[in-house]
Scaffold this active site. Structure first.
Site, PDB file in Angstrom:
ATOM      1  CB  CYS A 179      -0.883  -0.017   1.247  1.00 55.32           C
ATOM      2  SG  CYS A 179      -1.999   1.381   1.376  1.00 55.32           S
TER       3      CYS A 179
ATOM      4  CG  HIS B 288      -5.572  -2.675  -1.005  1.00 59.94           C
ATOM      5  ND1 HIS B 288      -4.514  -3.238  -0.340  1.00 59.94           N
ATOM      6  CD2 HIS B 288      -5.366  -1.323  -0.976  1.00 59.94           C
ATOM      7  CE1 HIS B 288      -3.710  -2.267   0.084  1.00 59.94           C
ATOM      8  NE2 HIS B 288      -4.191  -1.098  -0.315  1.00 59.94           N
ATOM      9  CD  GLU B 289      -6.616   1.005  -3.831  1.00 57.82           C
ATOM     10  OE1 GLU B 289      -6.716   1.986  -3.086  1.00 57.82           O
ATOM     11  OE2 GLU B 289      -5.540   0.431  -4.032  1.00 57.82           O
TER      12      GLU B 289
ATOM     13  CG  HIS C 159      -7.367   2.766   1.438  1.00 54.14           C
ATOM     14  ND1 HIS C 159      -6.518   2.936   2.502  1.00 54.14           N
ATOM     15  CD2 HIS C 159      -6.650   2.110   0.497  1.00 54.14           C
ATOM     16  CE1 HIS C 159      -5.326   2.407   2.217  1.00 54.14           C
ATOM     17  NE2 HIS C 159      -5.380   1.899   1.002  1.00 54.14           N
TER      18      HIS C 159
HETATM   19 ZN    ZN Z   1      -3.791   0.962   0.090  1.00 62.00          ZN
END
Ligand code: ZN
Length: 183
Positions: A98, A140-141, A144
Protein backbone atom coordinates in the site's frame (compact mmCIF):
# COMPACT_ATOMS: atom_id res chain seq x y z
CA UNK A 1 -0.44 17.50 -10.44
CA UNK A 2 1.29 15.16 -8.05
CA UNK A 3 -0.40 14.91 -4.67
CA UNK A 4 1.31 13.97 -1.41
CA UNK A 5 0.24 10.57 -0.04
CA UNK A 6 -1.11 10.26 3.49
CA UNK A 7 0.92 7.80 5.54
CA UNK A 8 -0.09 5.17 8.07
CA UNK A 9 -0.96 6.57 11.48
CA UNK A 10 -2.80 9.61 10.09
CA UNK A 11 -6.41 9.80 11.33
CA UNK A 12 -7.71 10.51 7.78
CA UNK A 13 -6.98 6.86 6.92
CA UNK A 14 -9.26 5.74 9.77
CA UNK A 15 -12.34 7.81 8.90
CA UNK A 16 -15.44 6.57 7.10
CA UNK A 17 -15.69 8.25 3.66
CA UNK A 18 -18.90 9.74 2.31
CA UNK A 19 -20.68 9.56 -1.05
CA UNK A 20 -20.37 12.58 -3.36
CA UNK A 21 -22.75 14.32 -5.78
CA UNK A 22 -22.08 14.92 -9.46
CA UNK A 23 -21.51 18.63 -8.73
CA UNK A 24 -18.45 17.82 -6.58
CA UNK A 25 -16.05 20.61 -7.45
CA UNK A 26 -12.95 19.71 -9.42
CA UNK A 27 -13.74 16.01 -9.64
CA UNK A 28 -12.23 15.32 -13.05
CA UNK A 29 -9.02 17.17 -12.14
CA UNK A 30 -8.90 15.24 -8.86
CA UNK A 31 -9.23 11.93 -10.74
CA UNK A 32 -6.44 12.96 -13.15
CA UNK A 33 -4.23 13.95 -10.22
CA UNK A 34 -4.90 10.68 -8.41
CA UNK A 35 -3.90 8.67 -11.49
CA UNK A 36 -0.77 10.78 -11.98
CA UNK A 37 0.17 10.37 -8.31
CA UNK A 38 -0.50 6.62 -8.41
CA UNK A 39 1.54 6.03 -11.57
CA UNK A 40 4.48 8.08 -10.29
CA UNK A 41 4.47 6.02 -7.08
CA UNK A 42 4.24 2.71 -9.02
CA UNK A 43 0.86 1.92 -7.47
CA UNK A 44 -1.98 0.00 -9.09
CA UNK A 45 -4.73 1.72 -7.10
CA UNK A 46 -5.24 4.75 -4.91
CA UNK A 47 -8.18 5.83 -2.78
CA UNK A 48 -9.24 9.41 -1.98
CA UNK A 49 -8.43 9.16 1.77
CA UNK A 50 -4.82 8.47 0.77
CA UNK A 51 -4.64 11.91 -0.77
CA UNK A 52 -6.44 13.51 2.14
CA UNK A 53 -10.10 13.43 1.09
CA UNK A 54 -12.68 11.32 2.92
CA UNK A 55 -14.91 10.78 -0.12
CA UNK A 56 -15.96 7.49 -1.70
CA UNK A 57 -13.67 7.59 -4.71
CA UNK A 58 -10.85 5.31 -5.79
CA UNK A 59 -9.07 4.68 -9.07
CA UNK A 60 -7.39 1.51 -10.28
CA UNK A 61 -5.09 0.53 -13.09
CA UNK A 62 -4.00 -3.04 -12.43
CA UNK A 63 -2.89 -3.68 -16.02
CA UNK A 64 0.86 -3.74 -15.09
CA UNK A 65 0.16 -7.02 -13.20
CA UNK A 66 -1.16 -8.82 -16.29
CA UNK A 67 1.75 -11.26 -16.46
CA UNK A 68 0.98 -12.65 -13.00
CA UNK A 69 -2.79 -12.24 -13.21
CA UNK A 70 -4.24 -12.43 -16.76
CA UNK A 71 -7.67 -11.27 -15.53
CA UNK A 72 -6.37 -7.69 -14.98
CA UNK A 73 -5.92 -7.11 -18.70
CA UNK A 74 -7.83 -3.81 -19.33
CA UNK A 75 -8.67 -3.45 -15.61
CA UNK A 76 -8.46 0.32 -15.41
CA UNK A 77 -11.47 1.85 -13.71
CA UNK A 78 -12.78 4.75 -11.66
CA UNK A 79 -15.11 3.91 -8.78
CA UNK A 80 -17.35 6.62 -7.31
CA UNK A 81 -19.73 5.99 -4.38
CA UNK A 82 -18.85 2.30 -4.46
CA UNK A 83 -20.71 -0.15 -2.27
CA UNK A 84 -19.88 -3.85 -2.15
CA UNK A 85 -23.17 -5.69 -1.75
CA UNK A 86 -21.99 -9.32 -1.88
CA UNK A 87 -18.75 -11.13 -1.06
CA UNK A 88 -18.06 -14.79 -1.81
CA UNK A 89 -17.20 -17.18 1.00
CA UNK A 90 -14.49 -18.57 -1.23
CA UNK A 91 -11.25 -16.66 -0.66
CA UNK A 92 -7.86 -16.10 -2.24
CA UNK A 93 -4.61 -15.18 -0.55
CA UNK A 94 -2.40 -12.59 -2.24
CA UNK A 95 0.61 -10.52 -1.27
CA UNK A 96 -0.45 -6.87 -0.83
CA UNK A 97 1.25 -3.56 -0.37
CA UNK A 98 0.00 0.00 0.00
CA UNK A 99 1.28 3.47 -0.84
CA UNK A 100 0.32 4.53 2.69
CA UNK A 101 2.47 1.73 4.15
CA UNK A 102 5.64 1.83 2.04
CA UNK A 103 8.03 -1.07 2.44
CA UNK A 104 5.48 -3.48 3.85
CA UNK A 105 4.00 -6.39 1.95
CA UNK A 106 2.02 -9.17 3.54
CA UNK A 107 -0.27 -11.98 2.46
CA UNK A 108 -3.93 -11.10 2.88
CA UNK A 109 -6.95 -13.36 2.45
CA UNK A 110 -9.96 -11.82 0.70
CA UNK A 111 -13.14 -12.88 -1.05
CA UNK A 112 -12.50 -14.32 -4.49
CA UNK A 113 -15.62 -12.75 -5.94
CA UNK A 114 -17.57 -9.61 -5.08
CA UNK A 115 -20.63 -7.79 -6.35
CA UNK A 116 -20.22 -4.02 -6.35
CA UNK A 117 -22.42 -1.07 -7.24
CA UNK A 118 -20.70 2.18 -8.19
CA UNK A 119 -20.78 5.20 -10.49
CA UNK A 120 -18.21 5.86 -13.19
CA UNK A 121 -16.69 9.27 -13.90
CA UNK A 122 -19.82 10.24 -15.87
CA UNK A 123 -21.95 9.24 -12.87
CA UNK A 124 -23.40 6.32 -14.80
CA UNK A 125 -24.40 3.49 -12.43
CA UNK A 126 -22.80 0.04 -12.66
CA UNK A 127 -23.60 -3.22 -10.91
CA UNK A 128 -20.83 -5.73 -11.52
CA UNK A 129 -19.44 -9.02 -10.36
CA UNK A 130 -15.65 -8.83 -10.13
CA UNK A 131 -13.37 -11.83 -9.62
CA UNK A 132 -9.83 -12.91 -8.94
CA UNK A 133 -7.03 -10.38 -8.61
CA UNK A 134 -9.34 -7.57 -9.83
CA UNK A 135 -11.58 -8.29 -6.82
CA UNK A 136 -8.55 -8.26 -4.51
CA UNK A 137 -7.45 -4.82 -5.72
CA UNK A 138 -11.00 -3.44 -5.48
CA UNK A 139 -11.41 -4.77 -1.92
CA UNK A 140 -8.06 -3.24 -0.90
CA UNK A 141 -9.04 0.21 -2.22
CA UNK A 142 -12.60 -0.13 -0.91
CA UNK A 143 -11.25 -0.81 2.59
CA UNK A 144 -9.66 2.66 2.54
CA UNK A 145 -13.15 4.18 2.14
CA UNK A 146 -14.23 2.42 5.32
CA UNK A 147 -11.20 3.54 7.31
CA UNK A 148 -9.34 0.24 6.98
CA UNK A 149 -5.88 -0.70 5.74
CA UNK A 150 -4.64 -4.11 4.60
CA UNK A 151 -2.70 -4.94 7.74
CA UNK A 152 -5.99 -4.86 9.69
CA UNK A 153 -6.60 -8.30 8.16
CA UNK A 154 -3.47 -9.79 9.72
CA UNK A 155 -3.32 -11.76 12.93
CA UNK A 156 -2.19 -10.20 16.22
CA UNK A 157 1.28 -11.73 16.10
CA UNK A 158 2.03 -10.52 12.58
CA UNK A 159 0.82 -7.05 13.51
CA UNK A 160 3.06 -7.01 16.54
CA UNK A 161 6.03 -7.97 14.39
CA UNK A 162 5.29 -5.00 12.10
CA UNK A 163 5.19 -2.47 14.95
CA UNK A 164 8.72 -1.13 14.39
CA UNK A 165 8.18 -0.72 10.64
CA UNK A 166 4.84 1.01 11.21
CA UNK A 167 6.39 3.46 13.65
CA UNK A 168 9.12 4.20 11.12
CA UNK A 169 6.48 4.94 8.44
CA UNK A 170 4.51 7.24 10.76
CA UNK A 171 7.70 9.13 11.65
CA UNK A 172 8.67 9.56 7.99
CA UNK A 173 11.77 7.41 8.35
CA UNK A 174 10.94 5.17 5.39
CA UNK A 175 12.22 6.69 2.15
CA UNK A 176 9.64 7.07 -0.64
CA UNK A 177 9.80 8.34 -4.20
CA UNK A 178 6.68 10.45 -3.58
CA UNK A 179 5.80 13.29 -1.22
CA UNK A 180 4.03 12.24 1.94
CA UNK A 181 1.68 13.59 4.58
CA UNK A 182 2.70 12.31 8.01
CA UNK A 183 0.42 11.93 11.03
ZN1 ZN B 1 -3.79 0.96 0.09
Amino acid sequence: MLLPIVQFGHPILRKMSVDINNDYEGLSKLIDDMYETMYKADGIGIAAPQIGKNIRLFVIDATPCVEDYPEVKDFKKIFINAHIIERSDETVQTSEGCLSLPGISEDVRRSKKIRIQYLDEKFQPHDEVIEGYCAVVVQHEYDHLDGKVFIDHLGALKKRLLKGKLNAISCGKVPTKFRTVLP
